[in-house]
Design a protein around this motif. Structure first.
Motif, PDB file in Angstrom:
ATOM      1  N   ALA A 302     -22.120  39.182 -36.533  1.00 49.50           N
ATOM      2  CA  ALA A 302     -20.913  39.063 -35.718  1.00 49.50           C
ATOM      3  C   ALA A 302     -20.700  37.630 -35.279  1.00 49.50           C
ATOM      4  O   ALA A 302     -19.571  37.107 -35.296  1.00 49.50           O
ATOM      5  N   GLU A 303     -21.762  36.927 -34.888  1.00 49.56           N
ATOM      6  CA  GLU A 303     -21.624  35.532 -34.485  1.00 49.56           C
ATOM      7  C   GLU A 303     -21.228  34.657 -35.691  1.00 49.56           C
ATOM      8  O   GLU A 303     -20.404  33.738 -35.561  1.00 49.56           O
ATOM      9  N   ALA A 320     -14.149  39.805 -33.863  1.00 50.45           N
ATOM     10  CA  ALA A 320     -15.519  39.363 -34.102  1.00 50.45           C
ATOM     11  C   ALA A 320     -16.276  39.171 -32.793  1.00 50.45           C
ATOM     12  O   ALA A 320     -17.455  39.544 -32.658  1.00 50.45           O
ATOM     13  N   LEU A 323     -17.031  42.557 -31.331  1.00 51.96           N
ATOM     14  CA  LEU A 323     -18.134  43.165 -32.065  1.00 51.96           C
ATOM     15  C   LEU A 323     -19.467  42.568 -31.621  1.00 51.96           C
ATOM     16  O   LEU A 323     -20.448  43.293 -31.418  1.00 51.96           O
ATOM     17  N   ARG A 324     -19.479  41.246 -31.433  1.00 44.63           N
ATOM     18  CA  ARG A 324     -20.713  40.597 -30.985  1.00 44.63           C
ATOM     19  C   ARG A 324     -21.096  41.060 -29.579  1.00 44.63           C
ATOM     20  O   ARG A 324     -22.265  41.377 -29.300  1.00 44.63           O
TER      21      ARG A 324
END
Length: 516
Positions: A302-303, A320, A323-324
């Protein structure tokens, strides 16, 4: 099954009617006269007296006291009529025979009384032996009883067969309130009040009588607490006096059986709880370990996705980052599960191992705030630390976890952009720490249960969480010899307070001055 008492040896005294027993006594005296009449010419009168006394002894032995007394008087009359001249009349030619009659009557009455008393003692001894054997048999049955109902049934059967008595038994519930476990429910309100007073008063039995019979109430006194009250009801108060020792022994056996079943149940529950706890910790440890690796990969991906040039802006970038963040939150939950399983496992193995060192509490707090990092965004942390706080001997790594969990919990339930306050003070050889937020507070009925595993202040709350943070905090604080509690202060909000023992910190020598 318990065997009832068998009939006593004096069968006629217990099975024959009173009139028939007196008739048999008269027939015995008549038979003695008939058998001795042919021997009158060569049988001395003194020997005839001995035969009549023997008849009185046999009558007292087999027929009881009343027939023996009648046989004594009848023997004197028959001896006078058939043996003392002039025969076949009650006239006495020699005054010395009057002394013979008096001595004969006295000896006959005395022998009859002693023989009857001996017979009664023999009957009582046999009954006592039989009841003692029945009591031993009951003890063997109670030793193998598996339920309370079985204990009650065995005791009730014993009383019915041995004493023809009725049983009422009150047992306490988890709130120490007595409830009738055996016996008739009618007309027992006054007995229940008396039984309740026995459980709260001195350790002694109570006797009383009413229209329903004579009652003896015995407290069932166990080694740790009272196990209930047993009431025995009989028709005669004399029976209670005669069998007081037997009833006390019966109460002792019932108490031992009830207490044994209680401790067996406690041991079974404890063993089951330990087994369940070990199984749960094993499952948590296995799941947490297996989930940790893909979560770490998910966070890294994710990162990486958020840093790609084509996703640095726009909706893809926001997705993103979300998500992270969600992966990091799930990662923290898994860490909590794994840490809880590890801490509980170590505690069950003999205590949580601590690496204690003398530390300033402000450094531990600062390290905890720094570790949370971005999780504290939007919630300023205000610390209130006196300048003269002493050193505390603690495990810094574990105590940082305590502060981290308390701060995360405070942030979850605090209003947006509300500050979190940390107050520290030393008092009475204790270091007191307060973590306060301005939320709605804890539910008043869950101030204690919030520290249990998987328990939350608001079970149906939309705030994410698994109920592990406060449980881990309590486990660590307890290992340090402290205590933790949840408080709803009068000014509002929610506060978690814990304290740690201060002890005696080592003296720090001042540094020597360096001269130029």
């Amino acid at each position: 099954m318990l065997n009832p008492i068998s009939p006593t040896p004096a069968v006629s005294a217990h099975t024959l009617g009173p009139a028939l027993r007196y008739v048999l006594a008269a027939l015995a005296c008549g038979l003695t006269t008939v058998l001795t009449m042919p021997l009158h010419d060569w049988l001395e009168p003194v020997n005839a007296v001995m035969l009549f006394l023997l008849t009185v002894v046999m009558t007292a032995t087999w027929l009881g006291r009343g027939p023996a007394v009648m046989a004594s008087f009848l023997s004197v009359g028959l001896f006078d009529f058939f043996y003392v001249p002039p025969r076949f009349s009650f006239a006495v030619s020699d005054i010395q025979y009057l002394l013979t009659f008096m001595v004969m009557l006295t000896v006959a009455l005395l022998i009859g009384h002693l023989t009857n008393a001996m017979r009664q003692r023999a009957e009582e001894a046999q009954q006592a032996a039989q009841r003692s054997e029945a009591l031993h048999q009951l003890a063997r049955q109670l030793a193998g009883a598996l339920t309370v109902d079985q204990v009650i049934a065995d005791v009730e059967t014993f009383l019915t067969q041995q004493l023809q008595a009725k049983l009422r038994l009150w047992l306490p519930d988890e709130h120490e309130q007595l409830h009738l476990a055996c016996g008739h429910t009618s007309q027992v309100s006054y007995l229940l009040r008396l039984a309740d007073s026995i459980t709260r008063g001195p350790e002694r039995a109570h006797r009383m009588a009413d229209e329903n019979g004579h009652h003896l109430l015995l407290p069932l006194i166990g080694s740790t607490r009272r196990r209930g009250v047993m009431a025995v009801t009989v028709d005669s108060g004399t029976a209670l006096t005669q069998h007081a020792g037997l009833l006390e022994g019966l109460a002792s056996l019932a108490t031992t059986a009830l207490e044994r079943l209680h401790f067996v149940d406690v041991a079974y529950r404890s063993e089951l709880a330990v087994h369940n706890e070990r199984l749960r910790n094993s499952i948590l440890s296995a799941l947490s370990h297996d989930i940790r690796t893909p979560l770490t990969s998910l966070v890294g991906m994710a990162e990486t996705l958020a840093m790609q040039p084509e996703t640095r802006t726009g909706v893809a970038h926001d997705l993103a980052e979300d998500l992270r963040d969600q992966a990091l939150r799930l990662h923290r939950m898994v860490n909590n599960l794994l840490d809880m399983a590890r801490l509980q496992s170590r505690q069950q193995q003999g205590g949580l191992p601590l690496k204690r060192e003398w530390q300033p509490i402000e450094e531990v707090i600062g390290a905890s705030i720094q570790l949370l990092g971005s999780a504290l965004a939007g919630h300023p942390i205000r610390t209130h630390l006196p300048a003269d706080l002493p050193l505390v001997q603690l495990d810094a790594v574990l105590m940082e976890r305590v502060f981290g969990n308390l701060l995360e919990n405070a942030i979850k339930y605090a209003p947006a952009h509300a500050a979190i306050d940390i107050h520290v003070q030393s008092q009475d050889d204790l270091l007191h720490v307060y973590v306060h937020n301005e939320g709605d507070g804890f539910p008043p009925d869950r101030l204690t249960s919030v520290f249990e595993l998987f328990e939350r202040g608001h079970p149906e709350s939309a705030v994410p969480g698994m109920g592990l943070g406060l449980a881990i905090a309590r486990l660590i604080v307890d290992a340090h010899g402290g205590q933790i509690e949840a408080i709803n202060p009068p000014e509002g909000g929610a506060t978690v307070h814990f304290h740690l023992p201060l002890g005696t910190p080592p003296e720090i020598e001042p540094e020597a001055e360096v001269r130029a």
